[in-house]
Write a protein that holds these residues in place. Structure first.
Motif, PDB file in Angstrom:
ATOM      1  N   ALA A  48       0.827  -1.210   0.000  1.00  0.00           N
ATOM      2  CA  ALA A  48       0.000   0.000   0.000  1.00  0.00           C
ATOM      3  C   ALA A  48       0.859   1.257   0.000  1.00  0.00           C
ATOM      4  N   GLY A  49       2.123   1.100  -0.417  1.00  0.00           N
ATOM      5  CA  GLY A  49       3.013   2.265  -0.519  1.00  0.00           C
ATOM      6  C   GLY A  49       2.494   3.243  -1.558  1.00  0.00           C
ATOM      7  N   ASP A  50       2.523   4.507  -1.211  1.00  0.00           N
ATOM      8  CA  ASP A  50       1.993   5.554  -2.091  1.00  0.00           C
ATOM      9  C   ASP A  50       3.069   6.625  -2.252  1.00  0.00           C
ATOM     10  N   GLY A  51       2.815   7.843  -1.782  1.00  0.00           N
ATOM     11  CA  GLY A  51       3.766   8.923  -1.988  1.00  0.00           C
ATOM     12  C   GLY A  51       5.097   8.677  -1.293  1.00  0.00           C
ATOM     13  N   LEU A  52       6.193   9.105  -1.953  1.00  0.00           N
ATOM     14  CA  LEU A  52       7.538   9.032  -1.395  1.00  0.00           C
ATOM     15  C   LEU A  52       8.119  10.436  -1.281  1.00  0.00           C
ATOM     16  N   LEU A  53       8.941  10.640  -0.267  1.00  0.00           N
ATOM     17  CA  LEU A  53       9.675  11.887  -0.116  1.00  0.00           C
ATOM     18  C   LEU A  53      11.028  11.581   0.492  1.00  0.00           C
ATOM     19  N   ARG A  54      12.095  11.967  -0.211  1.00  0.00           N
ATOM     20  CA  ARG A  54      13.443  11.763   0.338  1.00  0.00           C
ATOM     21  C   ARG A  54      13.971  13.088   0.853  1.00  0.00           C
ATOM     22  N   HIS A  55      14.529  13.037   2.060  1.00  0.00           N
ATOM     23  CA  HIS A  55      15.149  14.206   2.673  1.00  0.00           C
ATOM     24  C   HIS A  55      16.501  13.763   3.193  1.00  0.00           C
ATOM     25  N   GLY A  56      17.555  14.063   2.434  1.00  0.00           N
ATOM     26  CA  GLY A  56      18.863  13.522   2.770  1.00  0.00           C
ATOM     27  C   GLY A  56      18.853  12.015   2.596  1.00  0.00           C
ATOM     28  N   ARG A  57      19.224  11.291   3.638  1.00  0.00           N
ATOM     29  CA  ARG A  57      19.218   9.827   3.584  1.00  0.00           C
ATOM     30  C   ARG A  57      17.939   9.238   4.152  1.00  0.00           C
ATOM     31  N   LEU A  58      17.020  10.079   4.598  1.00  0.00           N
ATOM     32  CA  LEU A  58      15.730   9.594   5.088  1.00  0.00           C
ATOM     33  C   LEU A  58      14.734   9.523   3.939  1.00  0.00           C
ATOM     34  N   LEU A  59      14.023   8.411   3.851  1.00  0.00           N
ATOM     35  CA  LEU A  59      12.955   8.256   2.872  1.00  0.00           C
ATOM     36  C   LEU A  59      11.643   8.061   3.620  1.00  0.00           C
ATOM     37  N   TYR A  60      10.687   8.940   3.364  1.00  0.00           N
ATOM     38  CA  TYR A  60       9.351   8.846   3.952  1.00  0.00           C
ATOM     39  C   TYR A  60       8.445   8.129   2.956  1.00  0.00           C
ATOM     40  N   VAL A  61       7.802   7.050   3.395  1.00  0.00           N
ATOM     41  CA  VAL A  61       6.934   6.241   2.542  1.00  0.00           C
ATOM     42  C   VAL A  61       5.531   6.240   3.134  1.00  0.00           C
ATOM     43  N   VAL A  62       4.582   6.828   2.414  1.00  0.00           N
ATOM     44  CA  VAL A  62       3.195   6.822   2.862  1.00  0.00           C
ATOM     45  C   VAL A  62       2.558   5.482   2.507  1.00  0.00           C
ATOM     46  N   ARG A  63       1.976   4.815   3.480  1.00  0.00           N
ATOM     47  CA  ARG A  63       1.215   3.590   3.233  1.00  0.00           C
ATOM     48  C   ARG A  63      -0.252   3.952   3.414  1.00  0.00           C
ATOM     49  N   ASN A  64      -0.915   4.223   2.283  1.00  0.00           N
ATOM     50  CA  ASN A  64      -2.226   4.872   2.329  1.00  0.00           C
ATOM     51  C   ASN A  64      -3.273   4.127   3.152  1.00  0.00           C
ATOM     52  N   GLN A  65      -3.571   2.880   2.776  1.00  0.00           N
ATOM     53  CA  GLN A  65      -4.626   2.131   3.475  1.00  0.00           C
ATOM     54  C   GLN A  65      -4.230   1.756   4.895  1.00  0.00           C
ATOM     55  N   GLU A  66      -2.937   1.837   5.209  1.00  0.00           N
ATOM     56  CA  GLU A  66      -2.464   1.507   6.554  1.00  0.00           C
ATOM     57  C   GLU A  66      -2.455   2.732   7.468  1.00  0.00           C
ATOM     58  N   ASP A  67      -2.703   3.909   6.910  1.00  0.00           N
ATOM     59  CA  ASP A  67      -2.699   5.157   7.692  1.00  0.00           C
ATOM     60  C   ASP A  67      -1.393   5.345   8.461  1.00  0.00           C
ATOM     61  N   THR A  68      -0.289   5.081   7.775  1.00  0.00           N
ATOM     62  CA  THR A  68       1.023   5.230   8.405  1.00  0.00           C
ATOM     63  C   THR A  68       2.021   5.825   7.418  1.00  0.00           C
ATOM     64  N   VAL A  69       3.091   6.374   7.973  1.00  0.00           N
ATOM     65  CA  VAL A  69       4.259   6.784   7.203  1.00  0.00           C
ATOM     66  C   VAL A  69       5.454   6.036   7.767  1.00  0.00           C
ATOM     67  N   VAL A  70       6.114   5.259   6.927  1.00  0.00           N
ATOM     68  CA  VAL A  70       7.316   4.536   7.339  1.00  0.00           C
ATOM     69  C   VAL A  70       8.534   5.387   6.982  1.00  0.00           C
ATOM     70  N   VAL A  71       9.427   5.582   7.946  1.00  0.00           N
ATOM     71  CA  VAL A  71      10.624   6.380   7.715  1.00  0.00           C
ATOM     72  C   VAL A  71      11.815   5.432   7.647  1.00  0.00           C
ATOM     73  N   LEU A  72      12.470   5.424   6.494  1.00  0.00           N
ATOM     74  CA  LEU A  72      13.632   4.569   6.272  1.00  0.00           C
ATOM     75  C   LEU A  72      14.905   5.403   6.248  1.00  0.00           C
ATOM     76  N   ARG A  73      15.970   4.862   6.811  1.00  0.00           N
ATOM     77  CA  ARG A  73      17.285   5.466   6.621  1.00  0.00           C
ATOM     78  C   ARG A  73      18.012   4.646   5.558  1.00  0.00           C
ATOM     79  N   LEU A  74      18.275   5.273   4.436  1.00  0.00           N
ATOM     80  CA  LEU A  74      18.897   4.596   3.303  1.00  0.00           C
ATOM     81  C   LEU A  74      20.415   4.583   3.429  1.00  0.00           C
ATOM     82  N   ASP A  75      21.038   3.587   2.785  1.00  0.00           N
ATOM     83  CA  ASP A  75      22.485   3.655   2.659  1.00  0.00           C
ATOM     84  C   ASP A  75      22.831   4.630   1.531  1.00  0.00           C
TER      85      ASP A  75
END
Length: 206
Positions: free
Chosen positions: A122-149
């Motif tokens: 259910a991943g939807d909109g993405l936003l990268r800020h530096g090495r952080l990637l914000y992933v909106v999971r629409n039907q889950e009503d959450t935003v997962v924040v990933l730290r990328l390599d």
């Protein structure tokens, strides 16, 4: 602007307000990200991106170029490519597949490599800020924040953002230390007369 089921893309001249529409022939043109050289659009119906090059003075090219997703990309049978962002370094893209929950680093040639991270179904909109990637999971009503390599080929979960104010958020923007998410309210019984709102949450640091 991504035109959804119309299969089009739209470019707005911020000086004059003029809108130019591009017929991409897409099934569902879903999201867009700007790079220094082009605007990249996802198509959720078929394994394909569209590249609309920037010309002199930043004006868009006359036509967009379709770029087939290959390599490790798995389309699935439902909603495919959705959110898109640039990978760290800006030389590749990150694309999430809503149905399969997989995140990919995609070269500008369309060759995709699966990112080593958690399921983002259910991943939807993405936003990268530096090495952080914000992933909106629409039907889950959450935003997962990933730290990328540094390559964008792996990402660890550093936090999950939730809010009682979420009602199927689909994308996000960042201003200062906060994120702003529009709520699509998919499934509401009266979509044309229902109330809609934007939810503000803290985005955290890099």
């Amino acid at each position: 602007m991504a035109g959804g089921p119309s299969g089009t893309a739209r470019v707005i001249d911020t000086g004059s307000g003029a809108i130019t529409s591009y017929a991409l022939g897409g099934a569902f043109v879903n999201d867009v990200v700007l790079t220094r050289k082009a605007a990249w659009f996802t198509d959720s119906g078929v394994p394909r991106l569209y590249r609309l090059d920037r010309g002199e003075g930043g004006a868009p090219a006359a036509t967009a170029t379709p770029v087939t997703l290959t390599g490790e990309w798995v389309q699935g049978t439902g909603f495919g490519a959705n959110g898109i962002a640039t990978a760290p370094g800006g030389k590749a893209l990150l694309v999430v597949n809503s149905e399969t929950g997989k995140l990919y680093r995609v070269e500008t040639t369309g060759v995709a490599t699966e990112v080593d991270t958690v399921s983002l179904k259910a991943g939807d909109g993405l936003l990268r800020h530096g090495r952080l990637l914000y992933v909106v999971r629409n039907q889950e009503d959450t935003v997962v924040v990933l730290r990328l390599d540094r390559t964008g080929l792996s990402g660890d979960v550093v936090r999950t953002i939730t809010s009682d104010d979420f009602d199927v958020p689909t994308t996000l923007a960042r201003f200062g230390t906060h994120l702003y998410l529009p709520n699509a309210r998919f499934g509401t019984s009266s979509p044309t007369t229902a109330d809609y709102w934007i939810t503000k949450v803290r985005g955290g640091r890099r």
